[in-house]
Design an enzyme around this catalytic site. Sequence first.
Site, PDB file in Angstrom:
ATOM      1  N   HIS A   1       0.826  -1.212   0.000  1.00 48.44           N
ATOM      2  CA  HIS A   1       0.000   0.000   0.000  1.00 48.44           C
ATOM      3  C   HIS A   1       0.859   1.261   0.000  1.00 48.44           C
ATOM      4  CE1 HIS A   1      -3.079  -2.856   0.914  1.00 48.44           C
ATOM      5  NE2 HIS A   1      -2.594  -3.114   2.112  1.00 48.44           N
TER       6      HIS A   1
ATOM      7  N   HIS B   1      -6.742  -4.513  -0.834  1.00 50.22           N
ATOM      8  CA  HIS B   1      -5.994  -5.767  -0.882  1.00 50.22           C
ATOM      9  C   HIS B   1      -6.255  -6.527  -2.180  1.00 50.22           C
ATOM     10  CE1 HIS B   1      -6.258  -4.937   3.487  1.00 50.22           C
ATOM     11  NE2 HIS B   1      -5.012  -5.360   3.453  1.00 50.22           N
TER      12      HIS B   1
END
Length: 333
Positions: free
Chosen positions: A57, A219
Amino acid sequence: MKKLINAPDDVVAEALAGMALAHADLIRVQPDPLVIVRADAPIANKVGIISGGGSGHEPMHGGFVGRGMLDAACPGHIFTSPVPDQMLAATRAVDAGRGVLQIVKNYTGDVMNFEMAAELAAAEGIEVATVITNDDVAVENSTWTAGRRGVGLTVLLEKIVGAAAEAGADLATLTALAQRVNAEGRSMGMALTSCTVPNVGRPGFDLPEGEIELGIGIHGEPGRYRVALAPAAEIAAMLVAPILEDLPFQRGDQVLAFVNGMGGTPLIELYLMYRELHKLLAARGIHIRRQLIGNYITSLDMAGCSFTLLRLDDHLTQLWDAPVLTPALRWGH
C-alpha cells in the site's frame, strides 16, 4: 508478470532497505522484527504514534514515519498483517513515558495482532490506546473484515493526530481526536484493473476490458458491484454519492478532499477526477477547504482511485496545516 524485483519473498525487506538508504535522516529500519522507526525516536515528553499493516500500500505506512506524523510503522508481508512482535518492538522503540497510540485499519488480522501487542506492552508498564479506522462506505463486511474497512481516511488521521502529538497533546486527547476524525470522514474506491501480488504472479480478480469495479478494497479484493466503463464525470458521481449520503454531508460543510491513486493511475487522471469531485461538491454547496491528490494508500499496481472526504473545522484545519516531514508527505519545513 513483469516487475522490478529480485525474488518475490524478498520484495518487502529489500524495498525497506532501499527506503532506509534513501531517507536515513528521517527513519531507521530495525530488521528483526521488521519495524520502521523515526530516526530521533523516542522523543522526550511526546506520546508515540504507531501504525502498520500489510505491505503493498506504499507509501502507507512507512512513508509516513517522521516529524509530525508517525513515530513507527510495522510492515507485514504483502497484503498480510504484521505480527504482534513487530508491534511490540515499535511500541518499545517510541515510548517516552507518556504512552503510545495505535492507529489500526479495520482488518481482522491487524486488529487482533495490535490488540495482542497492546496487552504485552501493558504488561511491561507501557500505556497503550487504540483507535480503529473504518471509513469505507462500500461494504459492511468482507473477506478481510468484520465491519467496515479502514482505507484512505487513515492517511488524513495519521497526519492530524501526528501534528497534535508533536505539539505535546496527551494520550487521552490524541485518542479522542483520532476517534473524532474517524467519525467525520468517509471513503469509496473503484478499480479499472486488478493488481498482481508478486508471490501469486497473476491478477487477484478478473475484470473484463469494458467494466469497472466499484467499492474495491486495498488488498486487491473485488468491490460492491461492476458497471460498464463510463466517462470520468459519471464515475466520480458514483463514488461521491454514497459518501455524501452516509455521513451525511450538508450544504455549508467545509471538507478536506482526498483523491487517492491505487498505484497504477497517472496523476493526469487523478487531477481530472479531482476536477469532477470539485464540481459535484460545489453543486451541493460543500466547500473544499483543503485537498490532497496522489498515490498515498495504494494496492500495488491497481489502476483506479478512491475519494475520501473529511469534514473540517478550524482546529482540524490547523492540525492539517502543521509542519510534516516524512518520506512521502512534507510541508512547512
